[in-house]
Every structure is written in structure tokens, then in C-alpha cells.
Design an enzyme around this catalytic site. Structure first.
Site, PDB file in Angstrom:
ATOM      1  N   GLU A 179      31.644  58.171 110.893  1.00  0.00           N
ATOM      2  CA  GLU A 179      32.825  59.059 110.897  1.00  0.00           C
ATOM      3  C   GLU A 179      33.188  59.651 112.200  1.00  0.00           C
ATOM      4  O   GLU A 179      34.064  59.935 112.697  1.00  0.00           O
ATOM      5  CB  GLU A 179      33.104  59.533 109.722  1.00  0.00           C
ATOM      6  CG  GLU A 179      33.311  58.563 108.244  1.00  0.00           C
ATOM      7  CD  GLU A 179      33.298  59.430 107.168  1.00  0.00           C
ATOM      8  OE1 GLU A 179      34.449  59.481 106.626  1.00  0.00           O
ATOM      9  OE2 GLU A 179      32.287  59.639 106.621  1.00  0.00           O
TER      10      GLU A 179
ATOM     11  N   GLU B 188      29.666  54.743 101.629  1.00  0.00           N
ATOM     12  CA  GLU B 188      29.703  55.747 100.561  1.00  0.00           C
ATOM     13  C   GLU B 188      29.929  55.234  99.433  1.00  0.00           C
ATOM     14  O   GLU B 188      29.478  55.951  98.113  1.00  0.00           O
ATOM     15  CB  GLU B 188      30.674  56.771 101.059  1.00  0.00           C
ATOM     16  CG  GLU B 188      30.200  57.729 102.233  1.00  0.00           C
ATOM     17  CD  GLU B 188      30.687  57.237 103.399  1.00  0.00           C
ATOM     18  OE1 GLU B 188      30.473  57.907 104.501  1.00  0.00           O
ATOM     19  OE2 GLU B 188      31.018  55.866 103.564  1.00  0.00           O
TER      20      GLU B 188
END
Length: 629
Positions: free
Chosen positions: A119, A139
Site C-alpha cells: 500500500e 489482510e
């Protein structure tokens, strides 16, 4: 070269070319703790204020970009000031500092760029990676969603369908695939990575390459109507594959928000959802399992006394049946030489054929390349005598003849041995720590999760779950419904209920193992007549198309209206009567009455010292029986 260290977790070096290299330093995988993120922000703020800095490269120390946010911080983060302001980390640091930098930024990715690491990289103006770097957003396997802008930037870089696949399946991609997808802008050798990244930032600065803000790209996002259809399909699939899980649907909702209302709105929805999910029971459970899985290879008195695994190259396997051939396949896939010993030519040929078929299936599934098939087969040799075993490093399925009892250890694989992830390592009182260390090393190489346990009837998994079917039989003979029990248990999250499982395993195996438990634990076993009565009627489970269920040619199960006759006969033989309370059981009651005896048995295993720690039994249940993590 000017070198500055900020809070010990990032280092900034500014070269004569005016490129600042900001390096993340947080061993072993440069994870992004709160301190690292604040340190990154300080480094970026400094770089933006300095006149001698023209452009920025972000990288990670020692060949690893970043393995993502440090999940060990999740347990204690409720009190941190960051989370009093939803989205602080994501929006203020990743978006409004790094992505909004007035100086071009290139991420130089080697090793890992997972979760928050990827990210962070996606917020840069461009990304370069090595061919073997792993990039992904895993995640969801921790019960949360990407929380640093991943739900918004990944679809804009690789397209909606691929982004959904990567997030919902927690599936990383290697550098070369990342390049073909558009996730990275170039693939570079590790030696050239930093220098190329430096030049790339200067090329962006001088308008020789595009300066792209990932968050506002829209060329890979489908038109709204088409995007909604893709998201609708993803939702139905997520609900089908994991009906008990909420967070995959939340992830899809957050992605949709960004497409419908714009990426900034998507970021805020992502931040709020991330905080809420990080406090959920699902996330706490999945994070517990994550750490428990890592901890199975740590055994007190064995792995903490400085022993080094011995080099094992050649393994002998006695017997090439379904289990033996599966074990051989697992070893060959990890480049071990295998000698398969059988008692006659016919059985040996059958065993070799099974192994070749297993390997061919791996080729068909794309897990090994076609050109590597012959090399894998060449690691296998067949034998009809023990003489050929004299120079092997390890033998599987023998031991009673040896006088060296310190070298005997159980390796309990689960069917199919080359597919299932769990390996029970069963030690006796005489097994030496060195042998356990050796087998732990082998389990890692053949990609199994090992659990070290002591010797007892059923070892860990089968002993824990012997009450699973027995509790079901007890309830059914007293009025509960077979199919209602199975439905409640599968709804809870088990792959199948006790009766569907008994059909799959086969009644012959069920009776043989059940007899062992009745003999060893007579005070807490239930002797039902139901399975023997079904066997008398030539019903032995799925293989004969009849058991508790009926099966068609594709082995699809359906309810059998005749089953009630066998249940009534079993009741009359056992002399038990229907309990009205058990006829109308609620789902929660069924789940507790089937699974609490399993929990109790796990506690006994722990109390007797058969298992080293409770975490090991959690992993055994999840990986050996499919208990919902």
C-alpha cells in the site's frame, strides 16, 4: 553523501544527484509499526523541505521492502492516539504526505511488499521491483481489510477483477506478473534496483516518464454498470465460499464506495471499516491462529538447545499405497530422493503409477512446470528388498526391528498426504531431540505445518475429534435428526458434519478406530448400534453410494428417507427412548453438544502433556479437521 536517521526506523541518504533514498529498517521484514510510519512521515517532510532534494526513492533494508503492518501491535492499539482519529495513518501519512509529495517518489521493491508495504509502494509515483519480489494484500486472512488505501489503489492499477482476486484470496504475485498487470512499472535485477530507481525519479522530474497518482487513475476501472456486476459476482462468491465471514463483504463494499463516490470517500470508508474489523472476534481469532501456526515449530527442550538439523537427502518409504505414495509425492516435490519399497512387483508398479499420477496432476494444476516433470520422476526409485535402503538418511514406516529407539519418531500424515497441510510429529519417551529437529526441518521443506505431540491413541487430531461422531450418534438415538445435526455443524463452519464425515471415511475405518477409543477410554465413549446395522445392509458410506446419505454417480449426497428405520431398530436394541427435548434442538444447542466434548478431550490431551501447548491443538483442529479458524 548526507545520511540522517529518523527515530531509528528509517534512514535518509541524499546523494550528489539530489535523490533522497529513504530506507525502512525494522527487522526481520521491515514491518510498518506506528513508529515506522511516523518516522516515514518525518523523513518525507524533511525531504520535501530540503532544497538539495529533487526526488525520493523508498526502499527496505536487507533485500526486503516491507512485510506489512506489524500485526502484533493489534492487540494493544486501542489506546493509541492514531485510532481516535479514523483514517489518520492511511490518509494523513500515506495519501496526504507520501502520495501528495511535490517531489517524485519511486518505490524500489525487493523481497516482500505485502499488506501495508504494498500500500505504501502504491502511493508512490512509480514502482520498480525484482523478478522474485512478492507483492500482495493478504489482510483478509487476518479478518481485516487493507487499511492504508489498498482497496482504492489496487483496482486502479491492476483492474477490478484482478484486484478482487488478490484481496479476497490473499494471493500475492511475483515481480514479473506484477509488471504484466501494471502493478509495477519495471523489473530490475537486485544489483541495479536502487540505481535504476534513482534514475527513474529524475526521469519523472524531467518529464521523460509520467508522474502518476495511483489514487486518481481510472483507465483500468470498468464503467459503473459493468463494475457493479463484477462486484455483485464477487459478493455472491464470497458468501458461498465463507458464509460466516463478514469482512470479505465489507472489503467489497469499501471498493464499491470508491468507484461510486470517488477514491477519497473510499479511503475514509476503508479507514472506518478497518478500525471496526480490527476489534472483531473474527480478527482476534485469525490473528491468534497466525501466531499459533508460527509457534508450532518451537518446542521447549528441543528447539531451544542449539541443535542444527542434519542434512537429509534420501528417504525410504515402506509401502506405496494411498498414504505411502502421497508421502513420496510430497518429498519428491521438495527435491528429496525417494526409494519406494514394496513386497512384490505388482504392488511396486501400482505405487510408482500413483506417484507419477500425483506429479502429473501438479503439472496440470500449474504447480510444477512440464519440463520439471521428468526431473521429479527421476528422484524416485523402486525396490523389493531392504538392501537398497542401507544408505538412506530416513525411513518412513519401519522401526520395530531397530535397537536404536532414540531414532524412532512418528510422522503422521493426513490423506491426501501430498495435499493436506498438517504433519503430526509423534515422539516417544526415547526419541532424541536431534531427530525431532531433523523432522521439523523436513516438514518445513515439504511445506507442512508440524505439531509435535506425545504418543497416545489417535494422537492429537483423531483423539480430539473422536467424540465428534459419538456425540452425534448419542443425540440421534435419543431423538435428534441426522441431517439437522450435519446442517448446523456445517453452518457453524466445519467442512462437513459428523455423519457426512463418517460416510466419507467409510464405516470400516469408523468402526476400527471407534473400537480403539472404546477400548482405551471406556468411561467416555458411546457404543451405538446404528453403524453396525447400516453395515449389515451393505451400507458402508460414500464408496458404496449408501450410508447416512444416498450418493449419485458424482458422489453428490442426498437425504435417505429409509434411514429412520435403522435408527428405530438401533434404539430398540440399545433400549433407549426418545427424549422430547432432543427432538427440537436449537442450532446453538447442537453445536455445543457436538463440539464441547471435543473441547473437553483437547483439555485432557493438554493436561496429560501429550501436547506442548494449547495453540498446537488449535492448529491441529484447524489444519487437520477444518475447524473454522
Amino acid at each position: 553523501m548526507d545520511r540522517r536517521r529518523v527515530k531509528e526506523s528509517t534512514v535518509m541518504e541524499v546523494g550528489p544527484d539530489g535523490v533522497a533514498i529513504i530506507t525502512i529498517i525494522n527487522p526481520p521484514v521491515n514491518s510498518l509499526s506506528f513508529d515506522v510510519l511516523h518516522s516515514l512521515k518525518e523523513s518525507f517532510d524533511q525531504a520535501s523541505q530540503r532544497d538539495d532534494v529533487k526526488a525520493i526513492v523508498v526502499t527496505g533494508a536487507k533485500g526486503k521492502f516491507s512485510g506489512g503492518f506489524d500485526i502484533s501491535a493489534f492487540g494493544g492499539h486501542q489506546e493509541t492516539k492514531e485510532l481516535q482519529k479514523p483514517g489518520f495513518l492511511s490518509v494523513e501519512i500515506i495519501t496526504d504526505t507520501i502520495e501528495a509529495s511535490r517531489k517524485p517518489t519511486v518505490a524500489a521493491i525487493d523481497g516482500l511488499a505485502l499488506g501495508g508495504g504494498l500500500e505504501l509502494a502504491m502511493a508512490c509515483s512509480a514502482r520498480l521491483s525484482t523478478s522474485n519480489a512478492q507483492l500482495g494484500l493478504p489482510e483478509l486472512q487476518l479478518g481485516i481489510i487493507p487499511g492504508f488505501g489498498g482497496t482504492q489503489r489496487l483496482p486502479r492499477l491492476v483492474g477490478l477483477s484482478k484486484a478482487l482476486e488478490m484481496m479476497l484470496n490473499s494471493k500475492p504475485v511475483k515481480g514479473r506478473e506484477a509488471f504484466s498487470l501494471g502493478l509495477v512499472d519495471g523489473v530490475v535485477s537486485p544489483d541495479e534496483l536502487l540505481n535504476t530507481a534513482r534514475q527513474w525519479t529524475l526521469d519523472i522530474l524531467n518529464h521523460r516518464r509520467p508522474w502518476v497518482v495511483s489514487l486518481y487513475r481510472n483507465d483500468k476501472i470498468e464503467p459503473l454498470g459493468e463494475a457493479r456486476e463484477i462486484l455483485k459476482f464477487a459478493r455472491s462468491r464470497a458468501q458461498k465460499e465463507a458464509p460466516n465471514l463478514k469482512h470479505p463483504l465489507v472489503c467489497i463494499d469499501v471498493i464499491e464506495e470508491g468507484i461510486v463516490s470517488g477514491p477519497r470517500a473510499g479511503l475514509w470508508k476503508e479507514a472506518e471499516a478497518s478500525e471496526e474489523l480490527s476489534h472483531s472476534d473474527t480478527s482476534k481469532s485469525l490473528i491468534h491462529i497466525f501466531f499459533a501456526k508460527r509457534g508450532t515449530s518451537k518446542v521447549p527442550g528441543v528447539t531451544d538447545i542449539g541443535l542444527v538439523p542434519r542434512h537429509v537427502k534420501k528417504v525410504a518409504i515402506i509401502g506405496g499405497g494411498l498414504m505411502g505414495s502421497g508421502i513420496a509425492t510430497a518429498l519428491i516435490l521438495s527435491n528429496y530422493s525417494v526409494i519406494l519399497k514394496e513386497v512384490n512387483e505388482q504392488l511396486l508398479d501400482a505405487g510408482v503409477k500413483r506417484i507419477k499420477s500425483n506429479l502429473q496432476n501438479r503439472v496440470n494444476e500449474g504447480e510444477i512446470a512440464e519440463e520439471n516433470f521428468e526431473k521429479a520422476v527421476s528422484l524416485l526409485k523402486g525396490s523389493l528388498d531392504y538392501e537398497s535402503l542401507k544408505d538412506v538418511d530416513m525411513v518412513i514406516e519401519i522401526g520395530e526391528r531397530t535397537k536404536s529407539h532414540d531414532r524412532i519418531v512418528g510422522a503422521h500424515f493426513f490423506s491426501l498426504a501430498h495435499v493436506t497441510p498438517l504433519l503430526e510429529i509423534v515422539r516417544t519417551k526415547q526419541t532424541s531431540p536431534q531427530v525431532i529437529v531433523d523432522l521439523l526441518d523436513i516438514s518445513k521443506k515439504i511445506k507442512k505445518t508440524p505439531v509435535v505431540i506425545g504418543n497416545c491413541t489417535g494422537f492429537a487430531v483423531n483423539r480430539m475429534f473422536f467424540p465428534y461422531t459419538q456425540a452425534g450418534l448419542l443425540l440421534v438415538e435419543r431423538g435428534a435428526d441426522v441431517y439437522q445435526i450435519d446442517e448446523a455443524i456445517t453452518k457453524f463452519g466445519m467442512p462437513m458434519g459428523p455423519f457426512r464425515l463418517a460416510d466419507l471415511v467409510g464405516f470400516g475405518v469408523a468402526v476400527a478406530t471407534g473400537t480403539q477409543f472404546i477400548r482405551n477410554f471406556p468411561e467416555r465413549t458411546y457404543k451405538s448400534m446404528l453403524i453396525p446395522l447400516l453395515q449389515e445392509d451393505k451400507r458402508t458410506g460414500e464408496a458404496t453410494h449408501k450410508g447416512f446419505y444416498l450418493y449419485d454417480d458424482k458422489r453428490k449426497a442426498s437425504v435417505d428417507p429409509e434411514l429412520k428405520n435403522f435408527i428405530e431398530k438401533a434404539r430398540s436394541i440399545s433400549g433407549v427412548s426418545i427424549d422430547p427435548k432432543l427432538v427440537k434442538l436449537q442450532e446453538t444447542d447442537i453445536i455445543e453438544m457436538i463440539l464441547f466434548p471435543v473441547v473437553n478431550e483437547a483439555c485432557r490431551i493438554l493436561d496429560e502433556g501429550i501436547a506442548v501447548k494449547a495453540d498446537d491443538l488449535d492448529i491441529s483442529a484447524v489444519m487437520g479437521m477444518g475447524f473454522p479458524p
